[in-house]
Write an enzyme that holds these catalytic residues in place. Structure first.
Site, short mmCIF file in Angstrom:
data_model
loop_
_atom_site.label_atom_id
_atom_site.label_comp_id
_atom_site.label_asym_id
_atom_site.label_seq_id
_atom_site.Cartn_x
_atom_site.Cartn_y
_atom_site.Cartn_z
N CYS A 196 -12.25 18.62 29.29
CA CYS A 196 -10.86 18.56 29.73
C CYS A 196 -10.73 19.03 31.17
O CYS A 196 -11.24 20.09 31.53
CB CYS A 196 -9.97 19.47 28.88
SG CYS A 196 -9.95 19.03 27.16
N SER B 165 1.02 19.76 26.46
CA SER B 165 0.28 20.74 27.25
C SER B 165 1.24 21.80 27.73
O SER B 165 1.89 21.64 28.76
CB SER B 165 -0.38 20.03 28.44
OG SER B 165 -1.28 19.07 27.96
N CYS C 298 -3.64 11.16 38.99
CA CYS C 298 -2.49 11.66 38.23
C CYS C 298 -1.50 12.29 39.21
O CYS C 298 -1.91 12.89 40.21
CB CYS C 298 -2.95 12.72 37.22
SG CYS C 298 -1.63 13.32 36.13
N HIS D 243 0.62 25.57 27.93
CA HIS D 243 -0.16 26.48 28.78
C HIS D 243 0.55 27.76 29.19
O HIS D 243 -0.03 28.60 29.89
CB HIS D 243 -0.66 25.79 30.06
CG HIS D 243 -1.39 24.51 29.80
ND1 HIS D 243 -2.27 24.34 28.76
CD2 HIS D 243 -1.36 23.30 30.45
CE1 HIS D 243 -2.75 23.12 28.79
NE2 HIS D 243 -2.22 22.47 29.79
N CYS E 169 -1.47 19.49 38.03
CA CYS E 169 -1.62 20.78 37.37
C CYS E 169 -2.69 21.57 38.12
O CYS E 169 -3.71 21.02 38.55
CB CYS E 169 -1.99 20.61 35.91
SG CYS E 169 -0.71 19.75 34.98
N GLU F 171 -12.66 7.22 33.95
CA GLU F 171 -13.67 7.74 33.04
C GLU F 171 -13.11 7.78 31.62
O GLU F 171 -11.94 8.02 31.41
CB GLU F 171 -14.08 9.15 33.49
CG GLU F 171 -14.67 9.12 34.89
CD GLU F 171 -15.04 10.50 35.43
OE1 GLU F 171 -15.21 11.43 34.63
OE2 GLU F 171 -15.16 10.62 36.65
N1 SAH Z 1 -1.60 14.51 31.31
C1 SAH Z 1 -1.83 14.79 29.93
C2 SAH Z 1 -3.20 14.40 29.42
C3 SAH Z 1 -4.41 14.76 30.25
S1 SAH Z 1 -5.21 16.30 30.18
C4 SAH Z 1 -1.55 16.22 29.61
O1 SAH Z 1 -1.35 17.00 30.53
O2 SAH Z 1 -1.46 16.57 28.44
C5 SAH Z 1 -5.65 16.72 28.55
C6 SAH Z 1 -5.61 18.24 28.35
O3 SAH Z 1 -6.63 18.92 29.09
C7 SAH Z 1 -4.29 18.85 28.79
O4 SAH Z 1 -3.85 19.79 27.85
C8 SAH Z 1 -4.70 19.53 30.07
O5 SAH Z 1 -3.79 20.51 30.45
C9 SAH Z 1 -6.06 20.04 29.72
N2 SAH Z 1 -6.83 20.48 30.88
C10 SAH Z 1 -6.78 20.00 32.13
N3 SAH Z 1 -7.64 20.65 32.93
C11 SAH Z 1 -8.26 21.57 32.17
C12 SAH Z 1 -9.26 22.54 32.42
N4 SAH Z 1 -9.81 22.69 33.62
N5 SAH Z 1 -9.67 23.30 31.37
C13 SAH Z 1 -9.14 23.15 30.15
N6 SAH Z 1 -8.18 22.24 29.86
C14 SAH Z 1 -7.75 21.47 30.86
#
Ligand code: SAH
Length: 394
Positions: A381, A262, A157, A264, A161, A95
């Site tokens: 995201c 990322s 992936c 968090h 996470c 996507e």
């Molecule tokens: N693998 C990379 C890029 C993909 S995700 C990374 O981790 O940075 C892009 C961003 O969206 C990342 O910061 C990720 O942690 C965030 N993300 C993933 N799932 C999410 C969710 N459910 N709510 C908010 N942000 C989220």
């Protein structure tokens, strides 16, 4: 065959076209002609390359030049965000999301936004930053709507996470550079004449630094003057923190490609529970890699922090984060958790998000709350997931 070592035709740089076409006796200028057909005009079907000889078109066909993906579904949200599901050659799907940056939007949109903190959009990663690299593509007269495209780097992936839908199926496979670039070529074709692709963010499914070679090649292709010609600083690679990849990216592109990390969480215990890769790349190692990233003057690294109610949203977390990042040239994007089916995570109340933000602002950081875009079409995201539905079935 000598050409078998060459990358896929859509992933070939002009100098590689030069090498392969000179082998079949074509004249030099044909290399950039073919490259421009693909990357500037977005034409991937050799039979439509009308100024090439029939023999050359047949050769390109024989090399496997053709579309790298097709739009299987396309949804447009009321805010103009477009999500496109692309089906690849092997039936895997990925996507990509196109996010128009409505510059006229300033006010609150719904009840939740009434306490609206400063909002950031994806791809504004460097908004306001002045860079020494001239941005030739920026000579628009301000009437074009700027669009940020979010692209995927892998099918699925491996990072898993806890809050992200993309990792649920695990890593299905890597994307080739041609498939990464293909998303941009298809995405660009969906824009209206008044829209312009301006920013690119590797924030779709996948961990871009876990597919470094293809991602780096895609960046070289997309920034080539004869192609899509994006500026390096308008491309942001978002990573969970693969430190060796961060170092490589910094070296290969002299720090000019935007970097988002990322995080968090501000301590290893909290982070480990959310981001399993923290075991291999703990916070201290990531901070070290960020400090070493060769940022040009006046540029900053983006820290992404998804706020999850009851997990990482205490004021003490904000203070810990402020301390952890001390001395780094960063700005912080807070992302209110987008709920996904498999995890019970919720975003904190807006008031709490505000307090968290203010703690960081008071500590001297630029800290924005990311505007939520596309969640009504599951394009926000963490909501991008590879659906493995058989062809023709949504
Ligand atoms: N693998 C990379 C890029 C993909 S995700 C990374 O981790 O940075 C892009 C961003 O969206 C990342 O910061 C990720 O942690 C965030 N993300 C993933 N799932 C999410 C969710 N459910 N709510 C908010 N942000 C989220």
């Amino acid at each position: 065959m000598m050409t078998s070592a060459l990358p896929h035709p859509v992933a070939r740089l002009p100098e590689e076209w030069l090498a392969s076409l000179s082998q079949i006796g074509e004249r030099k200028f044909r290399a950039s002609q073919v490259f421009r057909w693909i990357h500037q005009h977005g034409v991937l079907d050799p039979s439509a390359m009308t100024d090439l000889s029939v023999a050359l078109r047949a050769h390109l066909q024989g090399e496997g030049l053709g579309p790298v993906g097709a739009i299987a579904h396309q949804h447009t949200a009321p805010d103009g965000t477009i999500k496109a599901v692309l089906r690849l050659g092997d039936d895997a799907s990925i996507e990509t999301v196109l996010i128009p940056m409505r510059l006229e939007y300033h006010g609150p949109r719904d009840a939740e936004d009434t306490a609206a903190p400063e909002l950031a959009s994806i791809g504004d990663a460097d908004l306001g930053a002045i860079d020494d690299e001239p941005d030739e593509e920026d000579v628009d007269d301000g009437t074009m709507e700027r669009v940020t495209q979010c692209i995927s780097s892998q099918v699925g992936c491996a990072m898993k996470c806890a809050f992200c839908a993309s990792g649920v199926p695990g890593l299905r496979r890597q994307l080739g550079a041609e498939e990464i670039v293909g998303q941009v070529l298809i995405g660009r074709s969906l824009l209206s004449p008044s829209q312009r692709l301006r920013n690119l963010v590797f924030m779709g499914s996948g961990e871009p630094l876990h597919n470094y070679e293809a991602v780096a090649r895609a960046i070289r292709l997309l920034t080539h003057r004869q192609g899509v010609a994006l500026s390096r600083r308008r491309i942001t690679v978002s990573t969970v923190g693969l430190t060796d990849g961060i170092a490589r990216l910094g070296e290969d592109f002299e720090g000019k490609v935007g970097l988002a990390v990322s995080l968090h969480a501000a301590d290893d215990e909290t982070r480990q529970a959310l981001v399993p890769s923290n075991k291999r790349w703990p916070l201290a190692s990531i901070v070290k890699a960020l400090a070493a990233y060769p940022l040009p003057p006046r540029r900053r690294i983006t820290i992404e922090y998804a706020l999850i109610e009851g997990r990482n949203d205490r004021l003490s977390d904000a203070r810990k984060l402020a301390k952890l990042l001390a001395g780094l040239r960063v700005k912080i994007n807070l992302i209110p958790m987008n709920p996904v089916d498999h995890a019970g995570f919720m975003p904190p109340a807006m008031e709490r998000i505000q307090q968290f933000r203010m703690a960081l602002v008071d500590a001297g950081y630029t800290c924005l709350v990311r505007k939520r875009r596309g969640d009504d079409i599951s394009a926000a995201c963490g909501q991008l997931v590879t659906r493995l539905a058989p062809r023709g079935k949504p």
